[in-house]
Write a protein that holds these residues in place. Structure first.
Motif, PDB file in Angstrom:
ATOM      1  N   PRO A 909      28.886  46.255  38.126  1.00  0.00           N
ATOM      2  CA  PRO A 909      28.097  45.334  37.279  1.00  0.00           C
ATOM      3  C   PRO A 909      26.838  44.883  38.006  1.00  0.00           C
ATOM      4  O   PRO A 909      26.891  44.448  39.162  1.00  0.00           O
ATOM      5  N   GLN A 910      25.694  44.965  37.346  1.00  0.00           N
ATOM      6  CA  GLN A 910      24.441  44.575  37.969  1.00  0.00           C
ATOM      7  C   GLN A 910      24.135  43.098  37.778  1.00  0.00           C
ATOM      8  O   GLN A 910      23.487  42.468  38.616  1.00  0.00           O
ATOM      9  N   ALA A 950      46.178  31.306  45.633  1.00  0.00           N
ATOM     10  CA  ALA A 950      46.404  32.531  44.862  1.00  0.00           C
ATOM     11  C   ALA A 950      45.221  33.470  45.082  1.00  0.00           C
ATOM     12  O   ALA A 950      44.141  33.050  45.500  1.00  0.00           O
ATOM     13  N   PRO A 951      45.402  34.748  44.824  1.00  0.00           N
ATOM     14  CA  PRO A 951      44.269  35.675  44.905  1.00  0.00           C
ATOM     15  C   PRO A 951      43.269  35.398  43.777  1.00  0.00           C
ATOM     16  O   PRO A 951      43.611  34.785  42.760  1.00  0.00           O
ATOM     17  N   ARG A 952      42.045  35.871  43.956  1.00  0.00           N
ATOM     18  CA  ARG A 952      41.048  35.818  42.895  1.00  0.00           C
ATOM     19  C   ARG A 952      40.756  37.236  42.419  1.00  0.00           C
ATOM     20  O   ARG A 952      40.703  38.172  43.215  1.00  0.00           O
ATOM     21  N   TYR A 953      40.535  37.331  41.102  1.00  0.00           N
ATOM     22  CA  TYR A 953      40.210  38.625  40.504  1.00  0.00           C
ATOM     23  C   TYR A 953      38.881  38.497  39.762  1.00  0.00           C
ATOM     24  O   TYR A 953      38.509  37.419  39.281  1.00  0.00           O
ATOM     25  N   TYR A 954      38.171  39.631  39.671  1.00  0.00           N
ATOM     26  CA  TYR A 954      36.820  39.627  39.108  1.00  0.00           C
ATOM     27  C   TYR A 954      36.694  40.698  38.032  1.00  0.00           C
ATOM     28  O   TYR A 954      37.368  41.728  38.062  1.00  0.00           O
ATOM     29  N   ALA A 955      35.780  40.422  37.114  1.00  0.00           N
ATOM     30  CA  ALA A 955      35.557  41.342  35.996  1.00  0.00           C
ATOM     31  C   ALA A 955      34.963  42.653  36.512  1.00  0.00           C
ATOM     32  O   ALA A 955      34.244  42.680  37.487  1.00  0.00           O
TER      33      ALA A 955
END
Length: 955
Positions: A909-910, A950-955
């Motif tokens: 993603p830009q 907790a872990p983090r997640y990204y789009a």
């Protein structure tokens, strides 16, 4: 006089040479028939290997040919079964031909021949598909037994010039073929060179041909036999004793031949083994002292005061006090037993008390061994046995560490949970001390014993200090000097396994030189060779540097025998007390060159390992000078070796041979497989981590590599950077945690800048092949050197650069500024997707952070919103980041683990808002998630923390 035979009709009579011919023909038929059938039916399959197939590889290896495919496997097994009968007869006839009264060597060779025959059947009929472990065990046993069989047959060869000539040629060809064989196997396995395996296959087939041909030479010797089958009457089988025709005895002017011709006694063999194990215990206790002392300045980040414990080695100074000397000499066995406290220290949980316990063990050990040498100085045979025990104990220590991947299982930093064998080691040590000290001192307690030498005790002490430091500094682990010359990928030099066996072999060769060629060992010519070797080791890398390392190993072991012998015949308080004081000074010296930023006056010797090596060779030169002056060459040349000394040496040579064979087997077992698979191959996920491991000592002074392995595996980390990882110094135990982790986890490893590059270490472990790597020493004009690794990995077919970097300390802001600019430039110069696994010493969004995360570098922060960071950071560019986690360290070190997940081959993603948008774990496919076991309280003190636990997640 030949025995009388029972009367009867001769049913069959034939020459013994036909046993050899039948064996040879059947053996060759086994291999050649399998080759013909395999090429005819499965050519493309048997030339295929894990990297290449036809046409790059066009000739099959032996193992591929005789393996699991039908029918070639059946042809091979049939003819090998036929070969077994003549083989057993061949071994028996060879024993009958060479047996001598009171000689043990023919029996040993016969047992070896039987063992080889049985193990051949093992690896033939138990294939790697059936049971990989047992197939390897049988194969290794066969190969290891080939060495004593070949050498034994050469030593026992009857006076048949033609047969001796052929045996020498074939043995030379066999062992000479091993060198290119290993070279091309490494080219195939490590460097993945197309066609290398075909060339390797030719050398492998040559080994088979030479091996069988070597045994075929017996046909020339067995012409003296006639095998007769008679039909006789009666229940008695007659006199089954068979005698060979008379053969000439071997020449008696060769020392090795004289030694091996003595009758074998198990009691004396056990004595030798006990002595060597006793020496191994000494080196185990001594080498553990630096590790337990090192623990304290690590946590104090400077001088702690506990460093004074290293002075416990100077206890031999007490031998200058006559009443003390007398008491120690009279109670030597008790003193040796008290030294074993160093092995029991693992029972003490408190680090300070454990340190003091080890210090007491070292104090008593140095005192006891010095006193032992002193009391035996007038009795050359017994003194030689103690010197051999002392020196071979170091070699045994190196073999054990080679087997345990640079860790010693009886150190006080080990216990049952991290691979320790402390209890077993202590029991064996008690038995060894009881055995090796059962004969009390034979002489008086004054310095006028027979055999005392003139000469300077001070110079001898300097020599003892130099030789003990050199042996500990460079030879305490077989991989130390290999890592000195390590330069990264592609590999252009030796690797720890298998080439650690080469170092051990060089040590053994040097020991034999010191034992049999005293005048050569103390000569200035060999001293010059040792100096040249040390210079090459210090100034060159890859194979050139390693050749220097091997020369250094040979020299240090060779000169140790006469130097210790010379020192024992002088004042023990000066030679050993002062010698160990010099050893302590050199130990501090070699630590100061790296720890200069944390010790007083350290900058005076900053990065001067060359000075350390030079000083070591000068000190040894002092010892050589006084050894020569106190024992002139003419006197040494007139020395006649006592027959009892020859007999005693034979048992130590047996022990040495056993240690060398063990090292070969270990090298085979530890050879890298390079068949590593990432944790989420199907999802094409790369999980990267960074961890500062604090020199693999946990908060309670236990070795931490087992706990590290477990958490790295459970976090499913594919690529991890390890910092503060250089342990190849006396103070860290000459260890290498990366070897253990790489082999147990199945990962490629780059050690980073070597021990002679004066850094605290940066290492890279990867499930993906390391295509290329470069080691950097970033600008550090004032503070400690900041190491970096720049590596290109083949990740699912895409080239990705990974940087591992340890910045300088907070106290040196200019260093850190220059380092940030340097790293920014090299990261910006990379045209490939990149990951930085680092220790930056900066706050997020402030100061040097904006140099690392900048347009010039092109790098992005894995999570710009994570404000609670100071040391560890993960940066990236050109990759789709999908997750980030912080995991608590438990008690392993003082720094947490940071982990990032990246999807390979997906569009990045830009838009910054899209890129940094968090998503819920429920939106993340199962294969992309972090392990659930670290949620909540986690496991063994490891759990997700800081980021809302907790872990983090990204789009």
């Amino acid at each position: 006089m030949a025995p009388k035979l029972k009367d009867g009709d001769v049913v069959l009579a034939f020459s013994g040479k036909w046993v050899s011919w039948i064996h040879t023909i059947a053996a060759y038929c086994a291999f050649i028939s399998a080759l013909i059938v395999g090429v005819s039916l499965h050519y493309h399959k048997i030339v295929q290997n894990e990297h290449y197939g036809y046409p790059d590889e066009w000739f099959p290896s032996v193992s591929a040919t005789i393996g699991d495919r039908y029918p070639e496997r059946s042809f091979f097994m049939l003819f090998i079964a036929i070969t077994s009968g003549p083989r057993f007869v061949l071994v028996g006839l060879w024993y009958l031909l060479t047996a001598r009264p009171n000689s043990n060597l023919p029996k040993f060779v016969a047992y070896t021949g039987l063992f080889r025959t049985l193990t051949c059947g093992g690896w033939t009929y138990v294939t790697s598909t059936d049971d990989h472990d047992w197939h390897d065990i049988f194969m290794i046993s066969y190969l290891v037994a080939t060495l004593p069989w070949t050498i034994g047959c050469l030593a026992l060869s009857p006076d048949n010039a033609r047969a001796v000539k052929y045996r020498k040629y074939l043995a030379g060809a066999f062992f000479g073929t091993l060198i290119p064989l290993i070279y091309f196997f490494i080219q195939h396995k490590v460097h993945k060179v197309a066609g290398a395996y075909t060339i390797y296959a030719f050398f492998e087939w040559s080994l088979v041909l030479f091996d069988v041909a070597f045994d075929a030479v017996t046909a020339l010797d067995f012409e003296t036999f006639e095998l007769v089958v008679k039909d006789v009457k009666g229940a008695s089988k007659g006199n089954t004793k068979m005698l060979a025709d008379s053969v000439l005895e071997k020449q008696k002017d060769k020392q090795v031949g004289q030694i091996l011709s003595h009758r074998f006694f198990w009691s004396e063999a056990i004595d030798a083994a006990a002595d060597v194990y006793h020496g191994f215990v000494f080196w185990s206790i001594l080498t553990s002292l630096g590790v337990v002392v090192w623990f304290f300045p690590l946590w104090h980040m400077g001088i702690s005061g506990y460093e004074i414990i290293i002075m416990t080695t100077v206890s031999p100074f007490l031998l200058s006090i006559k009443p003390v000397r007398s008491m120690v000499v009279k109670h030597l066995r008790l003193c040796h037993f008290l030294s074993l406290a160093g092995l029991l220290a693992y029972q003490v949980e408190d680090p300070v008390l454990r340190l003091f316990t080890v210090g007491f063990g070292v104090w008593m050990s140095c005192l006891s061994w010095a006193a032992t040498c002193y009391t035996e100085a007038g009795y050359p045979i017994r003194l030689e046995s103690k010197i051999l025990a002392w020196t071979m104990g170091l070699l045994a220590s190196s073999v054990v560490k080679f087997a345990f991947k640079t860790s010693n299982p009886i150190w006080p930093t080990s216990h049952a949970s991290n691979g320790g064998l402390n209890g077993l080691g202590f029991i064996l040590a008690v038995l060894a001390v009881m055995r090796s000290t059962r004969r009390g001192p034979t002489g008086g307690n004054d310095l006028n014993l027979q055999g005392r030498q003139e000469g300077s005790s001070v110079l001898a002490g300097l020599g003892i200090g130099g030789i003990f430091f050199g042996m500990h500094f460079l030879l305490a682990d077989s991989s130390t000097m290999i890592l000195w010359v390590w330069e990264g990928y592609p590999i252009k030099g030796p690797i720890a396994a298998p080439h650690g066996a080469f170092t051990i072999a060089a040590m053994g060769a040097g020991l034999l030189i010191g034992l049999f060629r005293d005048s050569l060992a103390t000569g200035w010519t060999l001293y010059g060779v040792g100096c040249i070797g040390a210079a090459l080791l210090t100034t060159r890398s890859n194979w050139t540097g390693y050749y220097g390392a091997l020369a250094t190993a040979v020299y240090l072991m060779a000169v140790s025998v006469p130097l210790i012998g010379s020192a024992a015949r002088k004042n023990p308080a000066t030679t050993f007390g002062f010698g160990f004081l010099v050893y302590n000074f050199m130990t501090l010296f070699h630590t100061w060159v790296v720890a200069y930023a944390f010790v007083p006056g350290g900058h005076l010797v900053r990065e001067r390992t060359d000075w350390v090596v030079t000083a070591t060779m000068i000190l040894i030169g002092c010892g050589v000078f006084t050894a020569i002056s106190s024992n002139p060459t003419t006197q040494r040349k007139r020395t006649v070796i006592n027959p009892n000394a020859r007999k005693q040496r034979s048992y130590y040579i047996y022990v040495l041979s056993a240690l060398q064979l063990c090292s070969v087997a270990i090298a085979y077992l530890r050879f890298p497989t390079y068949d590593y698979v990432p944790y989420h191959k199907d999802e094409k996920i790369l999980t990267a981590g960074i961890w500062t491991i604090h020199f693999s000592l946990d908060n309670d002074m236990w070795s931490s590599e087992y706990r590290m392995r477990d958490v790295i595996k459970e976090l499913e980390i594919d690529v991890i950077g390890l910092l503060e990882s250089d342990l190849q110094r006396i103070t860290a135990g000459n260890r290498d945690t990366t070897q253990f982790l790489a082999e147990d986890l199945g990962m490629y490893v780059d050690y980073g800048p070597g021990p002679n590059k004066h850094t605290w270490g940066a290492a890279l472990l990867s499930k993906f092949p390391i295509v290329n790597s470069t080691h950097h020493l970033t600008p550090s004009p004032v503070g400690e050197l900041a190491p970096a690794i720049e590596a290109t990995l083949d990740v699912y077919g895409e080239m990705i650069d990974v940087f591992v970097f340890h910045s300088g300390q907070e106290e040196d802001p200019e260093d850190r500024r220059l380092q940030s600019e340097y790293m920014s430039r090299i990261m910006g110069a990379s045209p490939r997707p990149s990951i930085l696994l680092s220790y930056l010493v900066t706050k997020p969004l402030e100061g040097n952070y904006n140099t690392y995360v900048s347009k010039e570098s092109g790098m992005l922060d894995i999570d710009p919103t994570d404000w609670d960071r100071w040391c560890e950071y993960i940066l990236y560019k050109g990759l789709k980041r999908i997750g980030y986690a912080r995991v608590s360290r438990s008690t392993i070190t003082d720094t947490e683990i940071q982990v990032g997940k990246f999807a390979i081959g997906e569009q990045v993603p830009q838009d910054e808002k899209v890129r940094n948008r968090n998503i819920l774990e429920a939106e993340v496919p199962e294969g992309r998630r972090f392990p659930q076991m670290f949620r909540g309280e986690g496991v063994r003190g490891h759990f997700y923390h800081v980021l809302d636990d907790a872990p983090r997640y990204y789009a």
